[in-house]
Design a protein around this motif. Structure first.
Motif, short mmCIF file in Angstrom:
data_model
loop_
_atom_site.label_atom_id
_atom_site.label_comp_id
_atom_site.label_asym_id
_atom_site.label_seq_id
_atom_site.Cartn_x
_atom_site.Cartn_y
_atom_site.Cartn_z
N THR A 159 -34.22 23.93 -11.81
CA THR A 159 -33.73 22.90 -12.73
C THR A 159 -32.78 21.94 -12.02
O THR A 159 -32.90 20.72 -12.14
N GLY A 160 -31.83 22.49 -11.26
CA GLY A 160 -30.94 21.64 -10.48
C GLY A 160 -31.70 20.81 -9.47
O GLY A 160 -31.46 19.60 -9.31
N ASP A 161 -32.65 21.43 -8.78
CA ASP A 161 -33.44 20.71 -7.79
C ASP A 161 -34.25 19.60 -8.43
O ASP A 161 -34.42 18.52 -7.84
N GLY A 162 -34.76 19.85 -9.63
CA GLY A 162 -35.53 18.83 -10.32
C GLY A 162 -34.69 17.62 -10.68
O GLY A 162 -35.14 16.47 -10.57
N MET A 163 -33.46 17.87 -11.11
CA MET A 163 -32.55 16.74 -11.37
C MET A 163 -32.27 15.95 -10.09
O MET A 163 -32.20 14.72 -10.10
N MET A 164 -32.10 16.67 -9.00
CA MET A 164 -31.90 15.99 -7.71
C MET A 164 -33.11 15.12 -7.37
O MET A 164 -32.96 13.97 -6.95
N ASP A 165 -34.32 15.67 -7.55
CA ASP A 165 -35.53 14.91 -7.27
C ASP A 165 -35.55 13.59 -8.04
O ASP A 165 -35.82 12.53 -7.48
N SER A 166 -35.25 13.67 -9.33
CA SER A 166 -35.28 12.45 -10.16
C SER A 166 -34.16 11.50 -9.77
O SER A 166 -34.36 10.28 -9.72
N GLY A 167 -32.98 12.03 -9.49
CA GLY A 167 -31.87 11.18 -9.10
C GLY A 167 -32.11 10.47 -7.78
O GLY A 167 -31.82 9.27 -7.64
N VAL A 168 -32.69 11.18 -6.82
CA VAL A 168 -33.01 10.57 -5.53
C VAL A 168 -34.12 9.54 -5.70
O VAL A 168 -34.09 8.46 -5.09
N MET A 224 -34.71 7.65 -8.20
CA MET A 224 -34.12 6.43 -8.76
C MET A 224 -33.46 5.59 -7.67
O MET A 224 -33.58 4.36 -7.65
N VAL A 225 -32.76 6.26 -6.76
CA VAL A 225 -32.11 5.55 -5.66
C VAL A 225 -33.15 4.89 -4.75
O VAL A 225 -33.04 3.72 -4.39
N TYR A 226 -34.19 5.66 -4.40
CA TYR A 226 -35.24 5.11 -3.53
C TYR A 226 -35.92 3.90 -4.16
O TYR A 226 -36.30 2.97 -3.45
N GLU A 227 -36.10 3.95 -5.47
CA GLU A 227 -36.81 2.84 -6.13
C GLU A 227 -36.10 1.51 -5.92
O GLU A 227 -36.75 0.47 -5.75
N THR A 228 -34.80 1.53 -5.93
CA THR A 228 -34.06 0.27 -5.76
C THR A 228 -33.72 -0.03 -4.31
O THR A 228 -33.62 -1.19 -3.93
N ARG A 229 -33.60 1.00 -3.47
CA ARG A 229 -33.19 0.76 -2.08
C ARG A 229 -34.36 0.50 -1.15
O ARG A 229 -34.19 -0.18 -0.13
N LEU A 230 -35.52 1.07 -1.44
CA LEU A 230 -36.64 0.99 -0.50
C LEU A 230 -37.72 0.02 -0.93
O LEU A 230 -38.72 -0.14 -0.24
N ARG A 231 -37.54 -0.63 -2.07
CA ARG A 231 -38.52 -1.62 -2.54
C ARG A 231 -37.87 -3.00 -2.59
O ARG A 231 -36.66 -3.13 -2.81
N ASP A 232 -38.70 -4.02 -2.39
CA ASP A 232 -38.22 -5.37 -2.64
C ASP A 232 -37.91 -5.52 -4.12
O ASP A 232 -38.54 -4.86 -4.96
N ALA A 233 -36.97 -6.38 -4.45
CA ALA A 233 -36.49 -6.51 -5.83
C ALA A 233 -37.62 -6.76 -6.81
O ALA A 233 -37.64 -6.20 -7.91
#
Length: 200
Positions: free
Chosen positions: A98-107, A109-118
């Motif tokens: 459960t904790g790992d799954g939250m980490m997966d989703s949280g990471v 979200m970060v990748y979506e904004t940091r690794l993609r063009d706007a």
């Protein structure tokens, strides 16, 4: 042993918190790497073909990867009691997942904004990941709070690291609102020396 490490990774933090709780921080050397899903560290790719953190290079040359594999190995190696061998084992494993799954989703979200063009960022994807986290927070705050308040296990460490990652990367979303019991539990757990020593 050598641990491929990034202080910002919640999955790495799980491992380092466990090492502190086991009193075995001197048994593992941290090799800090800078890596992303689009630009993987070369040494990490050699150690782990998936190029994901954490990866634990053992003294015999074999590298273990996936945080759950590494924490189970370290727990066994150092005779820890973080994976109970009684009927509560399955709850511990589920809490860790459960904790790992939250980490997966949280990471994610970060990748979506940091690794993609706007113009490529998908707000629907971000919202879907946060919805998973919100459902999980509710479950932890209600169904799982008694387990979290029990004897220390790897499940608690995983959940605590996940919640702290939400503070670190998604603090404006205020996960504590409506999850007061969970917030109180986390405040206590976050004061542990192992958590303080591994704060990103």
């Amino acid at each position: 042993m050598r641990l491929y490490h990034s202080p910002a990774s919640p999955f790495v933090r799980k491992v380092t918190v466990l090492l502190h709780e086991l009193g075995q921080t001197d048994a593992v050397t941290l090799k800090t790497v800078t890596t992303t899903a689009l630009a993987s560290d070369e040494a990490l790719k050699t150690a782990n073909p998936l190029a994901r953190l954490p990866a634990l290079e053992r003294d015999d040359g074999i590298t273990l990867y996936d945080s759950r594999v590494i924490t189970a190995y370290l727990n066994d190696l150092f005779n820890g009691g973080f994976y109970p061998q009684n009927s509560s084992r399955w709850e511990t494993l589920t809490l860790e997942a459960t904790g790992d799954g939250m980490m997966d989703s949280g990471v994610a979200m970060v990748y979506e904004t940091r690794l993609r063009d706007a113009e490529q960022v998908s707000q629907a994807w971000i919202d879907a990941q946060w919805a998973k986290i919100e459902r999980t927070l509710f479950a932890l705050n209600t169904r799982w709070i008694s387990h979290l308040s029990g004897p220390l296990t790897m499940g608690q460490i995983s959940v605590a690291c996940a919640l702290s990652y939400l503070d670190f990367r998604h603090d404006t979303r205020n996960w504590r609102q409506g999850n007061e019991a969970l917030a109180k539990w986390h405040a206590g757990f976050d004061s542990r020396p192992s958590m303080r020593a591994t704060h990103p």
